[in-house]
Scaffold this motif. Structure first.
Motif, PDB file in Angstrom:
ATOM      1  N   LYS A 126       0.957  -1.300   0.108  1.00 15.06           N
ATOM      2  CA  LYS A 126       0.048   0.016   0.136  1.00 15.06           C
ATOM      3  C   LYS A 126       0.883   1.210   0.028  1.00 15.06           C
ATOM      4  N   ASP A 127       1.824   1.236   1.053  1.00 14.81           N
ATOM      5  CA  ASP A 127       2.491   2.572   1.280  1.00 14.81           C
ATOM      6  C   ASP A 127       3.799   2.473   0.214  1.00 14.81           C
ATOM      7  N   VAL A 128       4.182   3.521  -0.593  1.00 10.67           N
ATOM      8  CA  VAL A 128       5.196   3.247  -1.235  1.00 10.67           C
ATOM      9  C   VAL A 128       5.824   4.937  -1.197  1.00 10.67           C
ATOM     10  N   VAL A 129       7.116   4.907  -1.815  1.00  6.58           N
ATOM     11  CA  VAL A 129       7.580   6.264  -1.836  1.00  6.58           C
ATOM     12  C   VAL A 129       8.280   6.216  -3.303  1.00  6.58           C
ATOM     13  N   VAL A 130       8.169   7.420  -3.926  1.00  9.43           N
ATOM     14  CA  VAL A 130       8.690   7.630  -5.164  1.00  9.43           C
ATOM     15  C   VAL A 130       9.560   8.570  -5.042  1.00  9.43           C
ATOM     16  N   ILE A 131      11.126   8.374  -5.748  1.00 11.05           N
ATOM     17  CA  ILE A 131      12.044   9.217  -5.566  1.00 11.05           C
ATOM     18  C   ILE A 131      12.800   9.588  -6.890  1.00 11.05           C
ATOM     19  N   GLY A 132      13.004  10.881  -7.128  1.00 16.88           N
ATOM     20  CA  GLY A 132      13.644  11.194  -7.928  1.00 16.88           C
ATOM     21  C   GLY A 132      15.217  10.851  -8.277  1.00 16.88           C
ATOM     22  N   GLN A 133      15.791  10.326  -9.604  1.00 19.82           N
ATOM     23  CA  GLN A 133      17.148   9.692  -9.596  1.00 19.82           C
ATOM     24  C   GLN A 133      17.592  10.515 -10.692  1.00 19.82           C
TER      25      GLN A 133
ATOM     26  N   TRP B 161       9.540   2.612  -4.459  1.00 21.01           N
ATOM     27  CA  TRP B 161      10.054   1.968  -3.389  1.00 21.01           C
ATOM     28  C   TRP B 161       9.072   1.303  -2.581  1.00 21.01           C
ATOM     29  N   ASN B 162       9.290  -0.015  -1.798  1.00 21.79           N
ATOM     30  CA  ASN B 162       8.451  -0.053  -0.753  1.00 21.79           C
ATOM     31  C   ASN B 162       8.529   0.912   0.444  1.00 21.79           C
ATOM     32  N   SER B 163       7.873   1.363   0.926  1.00 27.60           N
ATOM     33  CA  SER B 163       8.217   2.405   2.158  1.00 27.60           C
ATOM     34  C   SER B 163       9.224   2.001   3.116  1.00 27.60           C
ATOM     35  N   GLU B 164       8.860   0.950   3.564  1.00 27.26           N
ATOM     36  CA  GLU B 164       9.671   0.314   4.744  1.00 27.26           C
ATOM     37  C   GLU B 164      11.060  -0.013   4.212  1.00 27.26           C
ATOM     38  N   LYS B 165      11.153  -0.473   2.915  1.00 28.69           N
ATOM     39  CA  LYS B 165      12.579  -0.825   2.239  1.00 28.69           C
ATOM     40  C   LYS B 165      13.151   0.357   2.282  1.00 28.69           C
TER      41      LYS B 165
ATOM     42  N   ARG C  35      13.150   3.136   4.057  1.00 35.06           N
ATOM     43  CA  ARG C  35      13.171   3.800   5.414  1.00 35.06           C
ATOM     44  C   ARG C  35      14.545   3.124   5.853  1.00 35.06           C
ATOM     45  N   ILE C  36      14.700   1.678   5.738  1.00 32.79           N
ATOM     46  CA  ILE C  36      15.518   0.704   6.028  1.00 32.79           C
ATOM     47  C   ILE C  36      17.053   1.258   5.249  1.00 32.79           C
ATOM     48  N   TYR C  37      16.866   1.484   3.922  1.00 33.80           N
ATOM     49  CA  TYR C  37      17.823   1.859   3.158  1.00 33.80           C
ATOM     50  C   TYR C  37      18.593   3.169   3.525  1.00 33.80           C
ATOM     51  N   ASN C  38      17.636   3.996   3.992  1.00 35.08           N
ATOM     52  CA  ASN C  38      18.114   5.548   4.478  1.00 35.08           C
ATOM     53  C   ASN C  38      18.693   5.290   5.917  1.00 35.08           C
ATOM     54  N   GLU C  39      18.463   4.403   6.622  1.00 39.95           N
ATOM     55  CA  GLU C  39      19.064   4.124   8.103  1.00 39.95           C
ATOM     56  C   GLU C  39      20.343   3.568   7.857  1.00 39.95           C
ATOM     57  N   GLU C  40      20.807   2.741   6.680  1.00 37.46           N
ATOM     58  CA  GLU C  40      22.010   2.127   6.388  1.00 37.46           C
ATOM     59  C   GLU C  40      23.004   2.986   5.693  1.00 37.46           C
ATOM     60  N   VAL C  41      22.521   3.750   4.722  1.00 42.43           N
ATOM     61  CA  VAL C  41      23.410   4.838   3.910  1.00 42.43           C
ATOM     62  C   VAL C  41      23.311   6.130   4.906  1.00 42.43           C
ATOM     63  N   ASP C  42      24.570   6.506   5.348  1.00 47.05           N
ATOM     64  CA  ASP C  42      24.609   8.065   5.888  1.00 47.05           C
ATOM     65  C   ASP C  42      25.623   8.698   5.472  1.00 47.05           C
ATOM     66  N   ALA C  43      25.872  10.028   5.919  1.00 47.08           N
ATOM     67  CA  ALA C  43      26.486  11.001   5.031  1.00 47.08           C
ATOM     68  C   ALA C  43      27.988  10.513   4.886  1.00 47.08           C
ATOM     69  N   GLU C  44      28.396   9.764   5.956  1.00 48.15           N
ATOM     70  CA  GLU C  44      29.769   9.292   6.043  1.00 48.15           C
ATOM     71  C   GLU C  44      30.170   8.402   4.828  1.00 48.15           C
ATOM     72  N   ILE C  45      29.115   7.499   4.497  1.00 49.05           N
ATOM     73  CA  ILE C  45      29.071   6.518   3.559  1.00 49.05           C
ATOM     74  C   ILE C  45      29.217   7.355   2.178  1.00 49.05           C
ATOM     75  N   VAL C  46      28.174   8.217   1.888  1.00 50.55           N
ATOM     76  CA  VAL C  46      28.128   8.962   0.661  1.00 50.55           C
ATOM     77  C   VAL C  46      29.333  10.125   0.663  1.00 50.55           C
TER      78      VAL C  46
END
Length: 142
Positions: free
Chosen positions: A102-109, A116-120, A122-133
Motif C-alpha cells: 500500500k505505502d510506497v515512496v517515489v524518488i527522483g534519480q 520503493w516499498n516505504s519500509e525498504k 526507510r531501512i535503506y536510508n538508515e543504512e546509508v549515512d552521510a559518511e558513506i556518501v
C-alpha cells in the motif's frame, strides 16, 4: 528534460494503481517505461531516457553478461502512461518484485524515478549515512 528529483510518499490502491506525484509528471512525460530496478525497487524512465538506455544496452553485444542484463531489464519492462487521474497501473509481477503493498515512496534519480516499498526505503536510508556518501563522492571523484 527536467531533472527527476524529490521524495514523495504515496499509496497504491487495491487495483494496483499508483498516482504519480504531480511534480514528477512533467519530468517523466506522457509516456514512460517501468521495469525492475536495482536494490529491490522499480525504475521509471521517461521516453527519451529509456531510448538512451536501450542504445547503451544494445552496444553491450550478446555475451553472457549482456544477455543477463537484457533479460533483467527488458523481460520485465512495460510501456506506461497515466490515466485521467494521473495514475498508472503497475503489473502484479513488478509489484511483487518490489514488495509494493500500500505505502510506497517515489524518488527522483536525476534521469529517472524509482518506486520503493516505504519500509525498504526507510531501512535503506538508515543504512546509508552521510559518511558513506562522502566516501563514495571521494572515490568516484565527484
Amino acid at each position: 528534460m527536467n531533472s527527476v528529483k524529490g521524495e514523495y510518499k504515496h499509496s497504491i490502491d487495491a487495483k494496483g494503481r499508483l498516482a504519480m506525484p504531480a511534480k514528477l509528471r512533467d519530468a517523466l512525460g506522457e509516456h514512460f517505461t517501468v521495469t525492475k530496478g536495482l536494490d529491490g525497487c522499480l525504475s521509471v524512465y521517461p521516453e527519451k531516457e529509456w531510448e538512451r538506455f536501450e542504445e547503451r544496452i544494445r552496444a553491450l553485444g550478446n555475451g553472457e553478461k549482456a544477455r543477463r542484463v537484457k533479460r533483467y531489464y527488458f523481460a520485465n519492462a512495460f510501456d506506461a502512461q497515466l490515466d485521467a487521474q494521473g495514475r498508472m497501473l503497475i503489473p502484479a509481477g513488478l509489484r511483487e518484485f518490489a514488495d509494493l503493498q500500500k505505502d510506497v515512496v517515489v524518488i527522483g534519480q536525476l534521469d529517472h524515478a524509482e518506486i520503493w516499498n516505504s519500509e525498504k526505503w526507510r531501512i535503506y536510508n538508515e543504512e546509508v549515512d552521510a559518511e558513506i556518501v562522502a566516501a563514495d563522492v571521494e572515490e568516484i571523484d565527484l
